[in-house]
Design an enzyme around this catalytic site. Structure first.
Site, PDB file in Angstrom:
ATOM      1  CG  ASP A   5       6.681  -3.734  10.135  1.00 23.79           C
ATOM      2  OD1 ASP A   5       6.900  -2.541  10.357  1.00 23.79           O
ATOM      3  OD2 ASP A   5       5.713  -4.337  10.647  1.00 23.79           O
ATOM      4  CB  VAL A  27      -0.934   0.017   1.231  1.00 26.99           C
ATOM      5  CG1 VAL A  27      -1.768   1.300   1.250  1.00 26.99           C
ATOM      6  CG2 VAL A  27      -1.855  -1.202   1.223  1.00 26.99           C
ATOM      7  N   GLY A  33       4.554   4.132   2.948  1.00 25.21           N
ATOM      8  CA  GLY A  33       4.042   2.907   2.337  1.00 25.21           C
ATOM      9  C   GLY A  33       4.153   1.765   3.317  1.00 25.21           C
ATOM     10  CE  LYS A  34       4.558  -1.310   8.343  1.00 27.87           C
ATOM     11  NZ  LYS A  34       5.309  -0.406   9.206  1.00 27.87           N
ATOM     12  N   GLY A  35       3.950  -2.880   3.349  1.00 31.12           N
ATOM     13  CA  GLY A  35       3.605  -4.123   2.667  1.00 31.12           C
ATOM     14  C   GLY A  35       3.386  -5.215   3.676  1.00 31.12           C
TER      15      GLY A  35
END
Ligand code: GLU
Length: 433
Positions: free
Chosen positions: A164, A78, A123-125
């Site tokens: 993360d 995202v 952002g992040k996944g």
């Protein structure tokens, strides 16, 4: 200052179409965002854009398992906002992750980078998987295929992932290799949080935990708490928790309760932190350490000077918030506190260091890694630590100054500082139509 009026017809939004709003994490972020937007009197056109991500990619990730079957996992990337710089944020491997949570985390990265003054977006996944159930080979297969699936939207100048929860240096090394194989040459700039041997930065692993403690130091100064002899509690003993413990030990603080996936452990006379490190290194979890056993969430309500939630999100809600007895609550985790709990903690005089300031050390040293990689020249530990402290302490003080000037909680103040920087960049860049 507000320049626009609310449009009469609400356009359909990702929030509704993708039911992001059903997720507690997303709801929490939007509620906090709306509160900050009100304080800033944020233009409603800007607010409408910032309430949702700019881009969402959902992929299915087929993985050949050791027994020959092929499992298919759901993966996400995202991208919330890149007004200040390339999207930046970790990749999480966790069984309970969903689109709402990844979107919330991507949004938080925008504010984290902005409040710290980093030239990066958010952002992040994630992949919905329990990484501890996979063998090393399965995990490598999963990482490589997930990387291949999100490659169309990531890149050294577009979107730079990092570790993360559930991912680490090794995961990043596999991503570097996958990308490098595609390009036909060594291309480490695709991620940060890499091992030093493949272009990583010294102190990146320690950075989040260290940053947490630098902000605790700042808060302790403000309220007149001496960390020497102070008691603290850790909810989470992964990357953030262990390095935070290392730093707290250096300052003479005493760990009296700790929790990880195996449960909660209380020892009022204080744990030997180095023994805990050794135990976890040998056994993977805290299971078996000498202590009183309690459910993991119960450590949050053990009375102490400093409480550090350093695990999953939304663990502090209206049920347990009234029972929390600490002077400082330092959010090493992303989004541990629900808005209804914030009100209770505030009423009870708990000094909250919000996640977007408290855990910003990781992305700050990721930024250093990105810069060092770009110039192929690497700094030593002392240089990294000095620069990290300068950025974290400045970010903390900026948020606190706003909180005092506007008489708002530090969480809202930190958001306001971050949001107003993004707002300014968006206005300067204008709308591409
Ligand atoms: N995953 C960490 C975070 O979300 C670090 C992100 C990064 O280094 O880019 O704060």
């Amino acid at each position: 200052m507000s320049h626009s009026s609310q449009s009469m017809v609400e356009s359909p939004s990702m929030e509704k179409d993708l039911t992001l709003a059903d997720s507690p994490a997303y709801r929490r972020n939007i509620e906090n965002f709306d509160n900050a937007a009100k304080v800033l009197n944020l233009d409603s056109n800007i607010a409408r854009r910032l309430r949702q991500p700019e881009r969402i990619l959902i992929v299915s990730v087929p993985v050949r398992m050791d027994d020959g079957t092929v499992n298919v996992y759901t993966g996400y990337r995202v991208q919330h906002n890149d007004s200040l710089g390339p999207y930046k944020g970790g990749i999480r491997f966790h069984e309970e992750v969903d689109l709402g949570e990844v979107s919330a985390l991507a949004m938080s990265m925008t504010w984290t980078c902005a409040v710290m003054g980093l030239p990066l977006g958010g952002g992040k996944g994630a992949v919905k998987v329990d990484p501890f159930r996979l063998s090393r080979r399965e995990l490598q297969n999963l990482t490589r295929r997930y990387t291949a699936e999100i490659l169309p939207i990531i890149g050294p100048n577009t979107d730079v992932p990092a570790p993360d929860m559930g991912t680490n240096e090794q995961t990043m090394a596999w991503i570097v290799d996958t990308f490098s194989q595609r390009l036909g040459h060594f291309a480490p700039a695709i991620v940060t949080g890499k091992p030093v041997e493949v272009g990583g930065s010294v102190l990146r692993s320690e950075a989040t935990g260290r940053g947490v403690v630098y902000t605790i130091e700042e808060a302790a100064n403000e309220i007149g708490l001496n960390l020497k002899g102070a008691t603290y509690v850790l909810h989470g003993f992964g990357n953030v928790g262990t390095f935070a413990a290392q730093e707290m030990t250096k300052r003479g603080a005493k760990l009296i309760a700790v929790a990880d996936v195996s449960g909660g452990y209380v020892n009022k006379s204080g744990f030997d932190v180095h023994q805990l490190f050794e135990h976890v290194r040998r056994n993977r979890t805290l299971e078996g350490i000498a202590a009183e056993r309690v459910p993991a969430l119960d450590v949050l309500t053990v009375p102490c000077d400093v409480l550090i939630p350093a695990a999953t999100g939304h663990v502090i809600d209206s049920n347990n918030a009234p029972k929390i007895k600490c002077k400082i609550m330092a959010e090493g985790a992303n989004g541990p506190t629900m808005p209804e709990a914030d009100v209770i903690l505030e009423r009870n005089g708990v000094f909250t260091i919000p996640d977007i300031v408290c855990n910003a050390g990781g992305v700050t040293v990721s930024y250093f890694e990105w810069v060092q990689g770009g110039m192929h020249f690497f700094w030593n530990e002392e240089e990294i630590d000095t620069r990290l402290q300068a950025i974290i302490r400045k970010g903390y003080r900026g948020a606190r100054a706003f909180a005092k000037d506007h008489n708002v909680p530090t969480r809202i103040a930190a958001l306001c500082v971050g949001i107003s920087r993004v707002d300014k960049a968006m206005r300067l860049r204008g709308l591409y139509a």
